[in-house]
Motif scaffolding. Sequence first.
Motif, PDB file in Angstrom:
ATOM      1  N   TYR A   7     -94.585  37.920  21.859  1.00 59.31           N
ATOM      2  CA  TYR A   7     -94.105  37.194  23.027  1.00 59.31           C
ATOM      3  C   TYR A   7     -94.944  35.941  23.285  1.00 59.31           C
ATOM      4  CZ  TYR A   7     -97.944  39.445  25.611  1.00 59.31           C
ATOM      5  OH  TYR A   7     -99.174  39.873  26.039  1.00 59.31           O
ATOM      6  N   SER A   8     -94.294  34.980  23.915  1.00 57.16           N
ATOM      7  CA  SER A   8     -94.935  33.722  24.297  1.00 57.16           C
ATOM      8  C   SER A   8     -95.396  33.812  25.746  1.00 57.16           C
ATOM      9  CB  SER A   8     -93.939  32.574  24.152  1.00 57.16           C
ATOM     10  OG  SER A   8     -92.915  32.695  25.135  1.00 57.16           O
ATOM     11  N   ASP A   9     -96.045  32.747  26.206  1.00 60.32           N
ATOM     12  CA  ASP A   9     -96.475  32.696  27.605  1.00 60.32           C
ATOM     13  C   ASP A   9     -95.299  32.912  28.552  1.00 60.32           C
ATOM     14  OD1 ASP A   9     -99.033  32.155  26.777  1.00 60.32           O
ATOM     15  OD2 ASP A   9     -98.966  30.007  27.241  1.00 60.32           O
ATOM     16  N   ALA A  10     -94.138  32.344  28.196  1.00 61.53           N
ATOM     17  CA  ALA A  10     -92.973  32.431  29.082  1.00 61.53           C
ATOM     18  C   ALA A  10     -92.330  33.804  29.079  1.00 61.53           C
ATOM     19  CB  ALA A  10     -91.939  31.380  28.680  1.00 61.53           C
ATOM     20  N   ASP A  11     -92.653  34.631  28.085  1.00 65.08           N
ATOM     21  CA  ASP A  11     -91.976  35.920  27.916  1.00 65.08           C
ATOM     22  C   ASP A  11     -92.868  37.130  28.189  1.00 65.08           C
ATOM     23  OD1 ASP A  11     -89.449  35.038  27.310  1.00 65.08           O
ATOM     24  OD2 ASP A  11     -89.746  35.030  25.147  1.00 65.08           O
ATOM     25  N   ALA A  12     -93.975  36.921  28.886  1.00 66.26           N
ATOM     26  CA  ALA A  12     -94.918  38.029  29.093  1.00 66.26           C
ATOM     27  C   ALA A  12     -94.277  39.220  29.796  1.00 66.26           C
ATOM     28  CB  ALA A  12     -96.133  37.540  29.881  1.00 66.26           C
ATOM     29  N   ALA A  48     -96.932  45.327  22.119  1.00 64.84           N
ATOM     30  CA  ALA A  48     -96.567  43.917  22.268  1.00 64.84           C
ATOM     31  C   ALA A  48     -97.792  43.049  22.039  1.00 64.84           C
ATOM     32  CB  ALA A  48     -95.979  43.658  23.654  1.00 64.84           C
ATOM     33  N   VAL A  49     -97.572  41.919  21.360  1.00 70.88           N
ATOM     34  CA  VAL A  49     -98.669  41.019  21.001  1.00 70.88           C
ATOM     35  C   VAL A  49     -98.332  39.602  21.456  1.00 70.88           C
ATOM     36  CG1 VAL A  49    -100.066  40.065  19.125  1.00 70.88           C
ATOM     37  CG2 VAL A  49     -99.216  42.423  18.978  1.00 70.88           C
ATOM     38  N   HIS A  50     -99.248  38.998  22.192  1.00 75.23           N
ATOM     39  CA  HIS A  50     -99.076  37.611  22.619  1.00 75.23           C
ATOM     40  C   HIS A  50     -99.367  36.687  21.444  1.00 75.23           C
ATOM     41  CE1 HIS A  50    -100.721  33.809  24.431  1.00 75.23           C
ATOM     42  NE2 HIS A  50     -99.551  33.902  25.033  1.00 75.23           N
ATOM     43  N   ILE A  51     -98.477  35.695  21.194  1.00 78.76           N
ATOM     44  CA  ILE A  51     -98.654  34.830  20.023  1.00 78.76           C
ATOM     45  C   ILE A  51     -98.702  33.341  20.354  1.00 78.76           C
ATOM     46  CG2 ILE A  51     -97.725  36.434  18.315  1.00 78.76           C
ATOM     47  CD1 ILE A  51     -95.035  34.918  18.565  1.00 78.76           C
ATOM     48  N   GLY A  52     -98.684  32.952  21.635  1.00 81.29           N
ATOM     49  CA  GLY A  52     -98.817  31.525  21.912  1.00 81.29           C
ATOM     50  C   GLY A  52     -98.057  31.035  23.112  1.00 81.29           C
ATOM     51  N   GLY A  53     -97.951  29.709  23.200  1.00 81.01           N
ATOM     52  CA  GLY A  53     -97.348  29.053  24.342  1.00 81.01           C
ATOM     53  C   GLY A  53     -95.839  29.183  24.409  1.00 81.01           C
TER      54      GLY A  53
END
Length: 644
Positions: free
Chosen positions: A32-37, A48-53
Amino acid sequence: MITKLLIANRGEIACRIMATAQSRGIACVAVYSDADAQARHVRLADQAVHIGGASPTDSYLRGDRIIQAAQNTGADAIHPGYGFLSENPDFVDAVTAAGLIFVGPSGDAIRAMGLKDRAKALMIKAGVPVVPGYHGADQNDDLLRDEATKIGYPVMIKAVAGGGGKGMRLAETALEFDDQLASARAESRTAFCNDAVLIEKFVTAPRHIEVQIFGDGTQAIHLFERDCSLQRRHQKVIEEAPAPRMSDAVRSAMGAAAVKAAEAIGYSGAGTVEFIVDGSGPLRTDGFWFMEMNTRLQVEHPVTEAIIGIDLVDWQLRVAAGEPLPMRQEDVKSQGHAFEARLYAEDATQGFLPAIGRLTHLTFPDIVRADTGVEAGDEITPHYDPMIAKVIVHGPDRAAALAMLINGLAATQVAGTVTNLGFLTALASGADFAAGHVDTGLIARHLDSLTAAPVPTPADLAQAALALSGVMARQGGATGFALHAPLTWSIDLGDSTVLLTVHKSDHVTCDVAGQAVDAQRLGNIWRFDGQKARPQHLSGRVVTLFGAAPMTFTQPDPLDRISAGQGGDTVLTPMPGLLRDIFVAVGDDVQEGDRLAVLEAMKMEHVLCAPRAGKISAIHAVSGSQVQAGIALISLEVIDAPKD
């Protein structure tokens, strides 16, 4: 065997793949991106893993981060979904080089079909019919113009690296060719970093019919066809399977051609071979031509699943794990008819302008399959495609399925943002569509009637006013209120004012522009002049009435009312996005409708035009900058108010 799957996508796509994988006992990892947290696909995943902006280039297009996320979480396979990296051969090679399973075709197969000119040359060699045209490497303007003349107008100019309608322009005459060529190249250069084009004969009354294929790397089968002819600006709107008005002979010929195409490149997994078909008369075995191959699962795959009775994602996972094809060609049977409609947050009455907003309400009727990546409370952001859901139905025949689609769309309820529900319902209800007379120009021919804003009836206005007044929420009796005399007050709906006279908690007379509407509650149901009230959703000062033509009414807040200024003197940005180009400078004279700038948002281009004739007095932003919604972009000289 796959035990843990990372899904390199978001939204509806990720949720759809996750549903099948988890039903098979496969753990799922979301990225997920910043917008999809807080997105639905993140909530449903096992990890779930954060991958960027928020920008896809900072997240969902970062193959290196996605592969690292798979390795860090112990995933043994990556499913690319559809879109983003799903047709990037370099990503496929990197996944396999990292020792992971890629759920899809090989990088070589994707490369073979990645450029339209090379793909068409390969198809000619394989004996698949191809539209007459120029597919050469020489991109000299004079040569392309000469080739267009040889082919004969009208011609279609297409980006060789294109997809989704990007870099595609129609030149109907030689006089239009140069401008359309320049436009196609500019869009292709922006979208694909490649401005090479090909020229093809434009087919009269074209139908867009695609064949679902599935291969295991050595052999392939087809799973019948889908008709995707209902398009707007080359974007699919409603798809169906099987294609209407198609004979068994044409179906067999088209299926055989699709299998040839797949086997020519040793295809593995799910793919789609797209054909352009001459729909000017009865379909013919010599009247269809290869257009392109999508080397991935398609957005519209559920209609094929419905008529075949299989789960295509399940097949993908099995073949990727090394299993043989689950069926032989002779075992594949088609039953009934299916439709899919794409529900978007967009305003059809305003040129299909994409919308943003928080979904305050979202429900689907039981008669539809709704593939969605959002729930009530989720936000439609400007960063990605504004799709809310795919609404899918399956019936015993086309007429029954179409009735289910119309009823299912009318019973779908969305509040918090504008949608294309009314447009979809009108399109599905059209006489031409009901008769199966479809081609890619149908929407354009009926665009004005399909996108006309719904006109509220006096009963609609009365219901909206009554809902905003709070009277409809009262239950009467001990929890209601008692009146010693009728109570009268007005409700401002912006464009209309409704006068309410409350006789008692379950009886109100509504004056709508001089027309009386009698409202009464019988049990728990309100009726207006005897007609049952429409389903509704109330959120603060906004009420949405649902049905075939949903309508939203807002009660203005007097405290928020400020002067609107000169009106027409300033062009505001309609949504957040990238300001790609500005075409004017301070001091320029413009006419009403002249192009001022292009804004890129939600994967689309939006041309901002002059609201009136005048002189440019100020420009408040620069090309290449990110802008927010509602800011002043370009100002015209102020028009002095007339003197008394």
